[in-house]
Scaffold this active site. Structure first.
Site, PDB file in Angstrom:
ATOM      1  N   SER A 130      -3.039  -9.724  58.136  1.00  0.00           N
ATOM      2  CA  SER A 130      -2.900  -9.487  59.573  1.00  0.00           C
ATOM      3  C   SER A 130      -4.144  -8.890  60.211  1.00  0.00           C
ATOM      4  O   SER A 130      -4.410  -9.144  61.376  1.00  0.00           O
ATOM      5  CB  SER A 130      -1.692  -8.592  59.827  1.00  0.00           C
ATOM      6  OG  SER A 130      -1.733  -7.436  59.018  1.00  0.00           O
ATOM      7  N   HIS A 136       2.596 -13.690  59.901  1.00  0.00           N
ATOM      8  CA  HIS A 136       1.556 -14.251  60.777  1.00  0.00           C
ATOM      9  C   HIS A 136       1.360 -15.742  60.540  1.00  0.00           C
ATOM     10  O   HIS A 136       0.268 -16.265  60.775  1.00  0.00           O
ATOM     11  CB  HIS A 136       0.244 -13.491  60.602  1.00  0.00           C
ATOM     12  CG  HIS A 136       0.283 -12.144  61.248  1.00  0.00           C
ATOM     13  ND1 HIS A 136       0.037 -11.952  62.598  1.00  0.00           N
ATOM     14  CD2 HIS A 136       0.599 -10.931  60.753  1.00  0.00           C
ATOM     15  CE1 HIS A 136       0.166 -10.672  62.891  1.00  0.00           C
ATOM     16  NE2 HIS A 136       0.513 -10.022  61.792  1.00  0.00           N
ATOM     17  N   LYS A 190       7.290 -12.267  66.204  1.00  0.00           N
ATOM     18  CA  LYS A 190       5.957 -12.799  66.517  1.00  0.00           C
ATOM     19  C   LYS A 190       6.124 -14.230  67.058  1.00  0.00           C
ATOM     20  O   LYS A 190       6.599 -14.404  68.172  1.00  0.00           O
ATOM     21  CB  LYS A 190       5.058 -12.715  65.282  1.00  0.00           C
ATOM     22  CG  LYS A 190       4.911 -11.268  64.755  1.00  0.00           C
ATOM     23  CD  LYS A 190       3.840 -11.152  63.692  1.00  0.00           C
ATOM     24  CE  LYS A 190       3.928  -9.833  62.922  1.00  0.00           C
ATOM     25  NZ  LYS A 190       3.659  -8.635  63.711  1.00  0.00           N
TER      26      LYS A 190
HETATM   27  C1  LIG Z   1       2.205  -8.932  57.735  1.00  0.00           C
HETATM   28  C2  LIG Z   1       3.293  -8.201  58.457  1.00  0.00           C
HETATM   29  N1  LIG Z   1       4.422  -7.903  57.793  1.00  0.00           N
HETATM   30  C3  LIG Z   1       5.436  -7.243  58.394  1.00  0.00           C
HETATM   31  C4  LIG Z   1       5.348  -6.864  59.715  1.00  0.00           C
HETATM   32  C5  LIG Z   1       6.503  -6.151  60.342  1.00  0.00           C
HETATM   33  O1  LIG Z   1       7.223  -7.055  61.111  1.00  0.00           O
HETATM   34  P1  LIG Z   1       8.329  -6.504  62.150  1.00  0.00           P
HETATM   35  O2  LIG Z   1       7.620  -6.296  63.435  1.00  0.00           O
HETATM   36  O3  LIG Z   1       9.353  -7.589  62.176  1.00  0.00           O
HETATM   37  O4  LIG Z   1       8.848  -5.245  61.567  1.00  0.00           O
HETATM   38  C6  LIG Z   1       4.205  -7.169  60.440  1.00  0.00           C
HETATM   39  C7  LIG Z   1       4.097  -6.745  61.864  1.00  0.00           C
HETATM   40  O5  LIG Z   1       3.165  -6.103  62.267  1.00  0.00           O
HETATM   41  C8  LIG Z   1       3.143  -7.844  59.802  1.00  0.00           C
HETATM   42  O6  LIG Z   1       2.023  -8.128  60.461  1.00  0.00           O
END
Ligand SMILES: Cc1ncc(COP(=O)(O)O)c(C=O)c1O
Length: 398
Positions: A185, A213, A244
């Site tokens: 990310s 992502h 997202k």
């Molecule tokens: C790679 C990754 N995993 C998990 C999450 C967490 O997702 P959520 O917003 O559904 O808690 C994010 C969000 O920032 C992320 O970028």
């Protein structure tokens, strides 16, 4: 209250500010989109939403969410296993499973919770987790919650992964699970899934991919990095988010083989001890999957925007991390520089955010830009112009 505690917190906050690390939130007064309106009345081109396909304000998703609200009410006021499971929740789980080619799926309030519940449920102190060094905070926290032995490999370094796998085997571990982001990310690169899966096969390990992502916008039909890289069903467990690309509301999921999902439903703590997804969010997310699967036009626009923006910033002289996902990090070094450039862009009508410690390592501050299919060519060109002007003003580029 114990004396001194609030003074201690105030001093910590002052310290964060003095280091240029304070995060400030600006107020938005419109739906999420390529252009947004701030509460102070300004219109901005938005380069930092996870709204990759531009579905956050899609009228059909809004209508589906409204229908969910009208039919099922505002909230469930229950965890799933007591009286919180709607037919709609199962529909969404089955839709996720079909989309990602797995037996079944299970919903969570967020992917943070999905990653928080996964490892502890599936693995014990006899087992091993081998985790990429750049994995998302929620994976790191989830791994910490489990009793499994921990091994860490340098991001995408297959030699190091093999070394760690050998060590885990030598340590006599029973089951091994390799955990990786599909798209990292903060940096935007894609995990080397076919090679990771080949190593998993050689040393006897499962593979878990957090595809937050990627799901919805990368790979055929937006089925994510397993499809994009050709690793396909060699990836055993996929975690993801509805927060997202898939409408951007909230909610997470895990998709995997039936016994994995069945055990998570019995034991995953964030599932057992947290409220069911709201009906409007569930209904909207269901529609978002249907739209995303068919949205080749939006995926093409997203790719065009990504290439155009990357080429424009490179020509202007900015240092970008390499890659071809819609995450395009502009590297700036110290936190203050990222803050200054973000402020200069804000003045020019471009909404970005500086990323710095603890979100990224010290000295690796950046502005993480993200492309969206909601941006037009004119929006992208406007943003490139603003970056060039602000970058010259601050001496970031010549
Ligand atoms: C790679 C990754 N995993 C998990 C999450 C967490 O997702 P959520 O917003 O559904 O808690 C994010 C969000 O920032 C992320 O970028």
């Amino acid at each position: 209250m114990q004396p001194g505690f609030l003074d201690y917190l105030t001093a910590t906050l002052s310290d964060i500010e003095a280091q240029g690390l304070l995060k400030r939130e600006r107020l938005i007064a419109t739906p999420q989109s390529g252009r947004i309106g701030l509460a102070d009345g300004r219109r901005m081109v938005n380069l930092c939403a996870n709204n990759y396909l531009g579905l956050a304000d899609h009228p059909e998703i809004i209508a589906a969410a409204r229908h969910g609200l009208d039919r099922y009410g505002f909230g469930m006021a229950s965890v799933r296993f007591i009286c919180g499971t709607l037919d709609l929740h199962r529909e969404l789980e089955q839709s996720v499973a079909r989309y990602l080619g797995k037996d079944d799926a299970i919903l969570f309030a967020a992917c943070f919770d999905a990653n928080g519940g996964l490892f502890e449920t599936l693995l014990t102190d006899e087992d091993a987790i081998i985790s990429d060094s750049l994995n998302h905070a929620s994976i790191i926290d989830g791994v910490r919650l489990s009793k499994a032995k921990r091994y860490r490999y340098q991001t995408s370094d297959l030699d190091d992964l093999e070394t760690q796998l050998k060590q885990a085997v030598a340590d006599g571990t029973r089951f091994r699970l390799i955990a990786t982001d599909g798209v990292f990310s903060m940096d935007g690169h894609v995990a080397k899934l076919p090679e990771i899966c080949a190593l998993a096969e050689r040393y006897g390990a499962l593979v878990m991919v957090d595809d937050c992502h990627a799901t919805g916008h990368l790979g055929a039909e937006g089925r994510g990095t397993p499809t994009l890289t050709g690793a396909g069903d060699k990836v055993d467990i996929i975690t993801g988010t509805f927060g997202k690309t898939l409408g951007g509301a909230m909610g997470g999921f895990i998709a995997a083989a039936q016994p994995i999902i069945d055990l998570l439903r019995q034991r995953a703590r964030p599932y057992l001890f947290s409220n069911a997804l709201a009906p409007s969010v569930t209904a909207g997310s269901l529609k978002a999957i249907e739209i995303a699967r068919a949205a080749d036009d939006r995926r093409a626009q997203l790719t065009r925007n990504t290439q155009r923006f990357r080429a424009g910033l490179t020509a202007a002289g900015f240092e970008l991390l390499p890659g071809d996902t819609p995450i395009i990090p502009v590297m700036l070094g110290e936190a203050q520089r990222a803050q200054d450039l973000a402020a200069a862009l804000d003045k020019r009508g471009v909404y970005v955010a500086g990323f710095f410690f603890p979100v990224v390592p010290k000295g690796r501050a950046r502005i993480r830009t993200q492309m969206s299919a909601a941006l037009t060519d004119a929006d992208v060109d406007f943003a490139i112009g603003a970056f060039a002007e602000a970058g010259r003003e601050l001496g970031v580029i010549q």
